[in-house]
Write an enzyme that holds these catalytic residues in place. Structure first.
Site, short mmCIF file in Angstrom:
data_model
loop_
_atom_site.label_atom_id
_atom_site.label_comp_id
_atom_site.label_asym_id
_atom_site.label_seq_id
_atom_site.Cartn_x
_atom_site.Cartn_y
_atom_site.Cartn_z
N PRO A 182 -3.98 40.49 31.75
CA PRO A 182 -4.08 41.61 30.91
C PRO A 182 -3.46 42.84 31.52
O PRO A 182 -3.16 43.81 30.75
CB PRO A 182 -5.74 42.15 31.02
CG PRO A 182 -6.16 41.34 31.96
CD PRO A 182 -5.49 40.15 32.35
N HIS A 203 -0.22 57.50 23.12
CA HIS A 203 0.17 57.80 24.47
C HIS A 203 1.65 57.84 24.62
O HIS A 203 2.38 56.72 24.36
CB HIS A 203 -0.47 56.85 25.42
CG HIS A 203 -1.86 57.29 25.85
ND1 HIS A 203 -2.62 56.86 26.76
CD2 HIS A 203 -2.80 58.02 25.30
CE1 HIS A 203 -3.76 57.34 26.84
NE2 HIS A 203 -3.91 58.08 25.75
N TYR A 227 6.75 47.65 28.28
CA TYR A 227 5.22 48.30 28.03
C TYR A 227 5.14 48.42 26.35
O TYR A 227 4.07 48.37 25.85
CB TYR A 227 5.05 49.38 28.56
CG TYR A 227 3.47 49.62 28.86
CD1 TYR A 227 2.93 48.92 29.71
CD2 TYR A 227 2.76 50.40 27.99
CE1 TYR A 227 1.34 49.18 29.99
CE2 TYR A 227 1.56 50.60 28.03
CZ TYR A 227 0.64 50.01 29.13
OH TYR A 227 -0.82 50.37 29.23
N TYR A 254 -2.12 53.19 36.73
CA TYR A 254 -2.24 51.78 37.12
C TYR A 254 -2.01 51.99 38.81
O TYR A 254 -1.04 52.64 39.19
CB TYR A 254 -0.89 51.09 36.79
CG TYR A 254 -1.11 50.47 35.21
CD1 TYR A 254 -0.84 51.27 34.15
CD2 TYR A 254 -1.59 49.17 34.93
CE1 TYR A 254 -1.11 50.92 32.87
CE2 TYR A 254 -1.40 48.67 33.76
CZ TYR A 254 -1.47 49.57 32.60
OH TYR A 254 -1.53 49.07 31.51
N LYS A 289 -0.50 42.97 26.81
CA LYS A 289 0.38 42.33 25.77
C LYS A 289 -0.39 41.19 24.82
O LYS A 289 0.21 40.75 23.91
CB LYS A 289 1.38 41.65 26.45
CG LYS A 289 2.51 42.27 27.13
CD LYS A 289 3.41 42.58 26.19
CE LYS A 289 4.44 43.67 26.30
NZ LYS A 289 3.73 45.16 26.16
C1 FAD Z 1 -10.66 42.31 29.35
C2 FAD Z 1 -9.49 42.12 28.57
C3 FAD Z 1 -8.46 42.95 28.41
C4 FAD Z 1 -7.65 42.93 27.40
N1 FAD Z 1 -6.72 43.96 27.37
C5 FAD Z 1 -5.96 43.77 26.60
C6 FAD Z 1 -4.80 44.95 26.11
O1 FAD Z 1 -4.86 45.98 26.78
N2 FAD Z 1 -3.73 44.85 25.38
C7 FAD Z 1 -3.56 43.58 24.64
O2 FAD Z 1 -2.59 43.45 23.76
N3 FAD Z 1 -4.34 42.55 24.94
C8 FAD Z 1 -5.33 42.77 25.96
N4 FAD Z 1 -6.32 41.55 25.91
C9 FAD Z 1 -6.17 40.45 25.28
C10 FAD Z 1 -6.48 40.38 23.80
O3 FAD Z 1 -7.91 40.61 23.80
C11 FAD Z 1 -6.29 38.88 23.40
O4 FAD Z 1 -5.02 38.52 23.64
C12 FAD Z 1 -6.57 39.01 21.66
O5 FAD Z 1 -7.97 38.85 21.55
C13 FAD Z 1 -5.98 37.73 20.96
O6 FAD Z 1 -6.49 37.50 19.92
P1 FAD Z 1 -6.69 36.32 18.89
O7 FAD Z 1 -6.96 36.66 17.52
O8 FAD Z 1 -5.50 35.23 19.20
O9 FAD Z 1 -7.81 35.48 19.62
P2 FAD Z 1 -9.40 36.02 19.78
O10 FAD Z 1 -9.55 37.47 19.97
O11 FAD Z 1 -10.11 35.16 21.13
O12 FAD Z 1 -10.10 35.41 18.57
C14 FAD Z 1 -10.19 34.12 18.47
C15 FAD Z 1 -11.41 33.94 17.45
O13 FAD Z 1 -11.64 32.79 16.99
C16 FAD Z 1 -12.81 32.22 17.10
N5 FAD Z 1 -13.14 30.97 17.18
C17 FAD Z 1 -12.98 30.18 18.34
N6 FAD Z 1 -12.98 28.83 18.23
C18 FAD Z 1 -13.53 28.68 16.74
C19 FAD Z 1 -13.80 27.76 15.88
N7 FAD Z 1 -14.09 26.34 16.31
N8 FAD Z 1 -13.92 27.76 14.65
C20 FAD Z 1 -13.93 28.98 14.05
N9 FAD Z 1 -13.84 30.29 14.89
C21 FAD Z 1 -13.48 30.09 16.09
C22 FAD Z 1 -13.44 33.01 18.22
O14 FAD Z 1 -15.01 33.45 17.82
C23 FAD Z 1 -12.80 34.36 17.89
O15 FAD Z 1 -13.30 35.31 17.03
C24 FAD Z 1 -7.31 41.53 26.84
C25 FAD Z 1 -8.08 40.80 26.91
C26 FAD Z 1 -9.58 40.77 27.86
C27 FAD Z 1 -10.48 39.82 28.27
#
Ligand code: FAD
Length: 391
Positions: A293, A72, A385, A201, A297
């Site tokens: 969101p 995009h 962005y 948006y 980011k």
């Molecule tokens: C509706 C929505 C829309 C979004 N849109 C965007 C977007 O467009 N662009 C963007 O960049 N971000 C977006 N985000 C944010 C993005 O999804 C998160 O920032 C991202 O998932 C972070 O990744 P992470 O690996 O840090 O954490 P997570 O994806 O939360 O992964 C953490 C992992 O750790 C595991 N875990 C937790 N506790 C334990 C434990 N005690 N032992 C073992 N495993 C454990 C969980 O099960 C999970 O699999 C959005 C979020 C939401 C909710």
């Protein structure tokens, strides 16, 4: 079990970190509390910054993204029945974003890890990180009904906002910066081609709306709703009617409707935990920070953190200098706070807070009009962005 880097969590942060370390010849073990299907189906992010796309390609995890992702070059801002396109490459010297769902990023990284990488244990719940302040930190975890210990040189907490890693930082060393917003996003997945070829948006007196997509045949749409809303309270036709109102334009643009296949409400929060390191425990991604969101980011910040950690560890191996590992928290936090600021600006510019006054409304419209009429303001949005630099 013993490993160099114990990784808690198989979200995008943990999975990408395992891949980066594998490519650098550093062994790791990933512990994930959920099963594989859950991790692969969890609907969340969908926008990959230019830097994230480059990192995935360089890590050998970009082949399907390049085939199936949707590049995009801009977004549309909609306000006062007007439409304004922000042209990313023209404003940033060629940068853009990729629409490719987080679920697909995770599927690609899981497949690679299981085929080529070190152990990735599903349904292995970390219970606590111990001895983080010493040279031999440990993760106590439960897998297949048994408690075990993972002995590590380093532990990286990639376990999201609700994980356990952050709790290992002593309270007197922790500082938390937080804001919750009095609204959330009702998000739906719909089996209908997106009604516009770029994200829209929309700022409306009834609240914010976002038109996004997962593929050429699946739309992802969001509505601002009051904090605490239950998704089940919204009927499908009611959702489409409200989206139609908030996306209204002065021209003949039409919103296509289709079957809604998933509905959920996401709360909105800004949160930063400082520092992001304690001894040999490093926090990455949502374990350390949350952004609303609106700025797309969260996933991209998680990628930035683990790239910073992996590069610092490689640097230590190559030069013997721990300087970059020692600077991990400060390096990440500079980028994190820029993303927090950007996400806050986008959120407050586009959402209607309860109790907003006509003055607040006019200020929002003036901010949007400024972006539409000033190249400098448009460039600021486009740079934010498409992503802040990694180093
Ligand atoms: C509706 C929505 C829309 C979004 N849109 C965007 C977007 O467009 N662009 C963007 O960049 N971000 C977006 N985000 C944010 C993005 O999804 C998160 O920032 C991202 O998932 C972070 O990744 P992470 O690996 O840090 O954490 P997570 O994806 O939360 O992964 C953490 C992992 O750790 C595991 N875990 C937790 N506790 C334990 C434990 N005690 N032992 C073992 N495993 C454990 C969980 O099960 C999970 O699999 C959005 C979020 C939401 C909710």
């Amino acid at each position: 079990m013993r490993t160099t880097v114990g990784i808690i969590g198989a979200g995008p942060a943990g999975l990408l970190l395992a891949r980066l370390l594998h490519n650098a010849g550093i062994d790791s073990v990933v512990l994930e509390s959920r099963d594989r299907a859950y991790v692969e189906q969890r609907q969340r992010a969908g926008i990959l910054e230019q830097g994230t796309v480059d990192v995935l390609r360089a890590a050998g995890a970009g082949a399907r993204m390049d085939r199936e992702g949707l590049p995009h070059d801009g977004i549309e801002l909609r306000f006062d029945r007007r439409r304004h396109r922000v042209d990313f490459p023209a404003l940033t010297g060629g940068r853009a974003v990729m629409v490719y769902a987080q679920t697909e990023v995770c599927k690609d990284l899981i497949a690679l890890q299981l085929k080529e990488g070190g152990p990735l244990l599903f349904e292995a719940e970390a219970l606590a990180v111990e001895d983080a302040g010493t040279d031999s930190p440990r993760v106590r975890y439960r897998h297949e009904g048994r408690e075990s210990v993972l002995e590590c040189d380093y532990v990286v907490g990639c376990d999201g906002f609700w994980g356990v890693a952050r709790k290992a930082v002593p309270e007197h060393l922790s500082r938390v910066f937080e804001r919750t917003y009095p609204f959330g996003w009702l998000g739906v997945l719909a089996d209908v081609p997106p009604s516009h070829d770029e994200l829209v948006y929309a700022r409306h007196d009834r609240g914010f709306a976002l038109l996004s997509m997962r593929s050429p045949s699946v739309s992802r749409l969001y509505l601002q709703v009051p904090e605490g809303t239950d998704a089940a309270d919204w009927g499908d036709e009611e959702i489409w009617d409200e989206l139609e109102r908030r996306f209204e334009t002065g021209d003949d643009w039409r919103l296509e409707r289709g079957p809604i296949t998933q509905k959920s409400v996401t709360p909105m929060r800004s949160y930063v935990h400082e520092p992001m390191r304690h001894g040999r425990l490093f926090l990455a991604g949502d374990a350390a920070h949350i952004v609303p969101p609106t700025g797309a980011k969260g996933l991209n910040l998680a990628v930035g953190d683990v790239v910073t950690f992996a590069r610092a560890l490689v640097h230590l191996g190559e030069t013997g200098s721990a300087e970059r590992l020692d600077a991990y928290s400060e390096t990440c936090l500079r980028r994190v706070w820029q993303a927090e600021r950007f996400s806050y600006d986008m959120t407050t510019m586009l959402h209607r807070a309860p109790g907003a006054t006509p003055f607040d409304d006019r200020i929002q419209l003036a901010r949007l009009d400024r972006i539409a009429t000033s190249r400098a303001a448009g460039t600021d949005l486009a740079e934010g962005y498409t992503g802040f630099p990694l180093d």
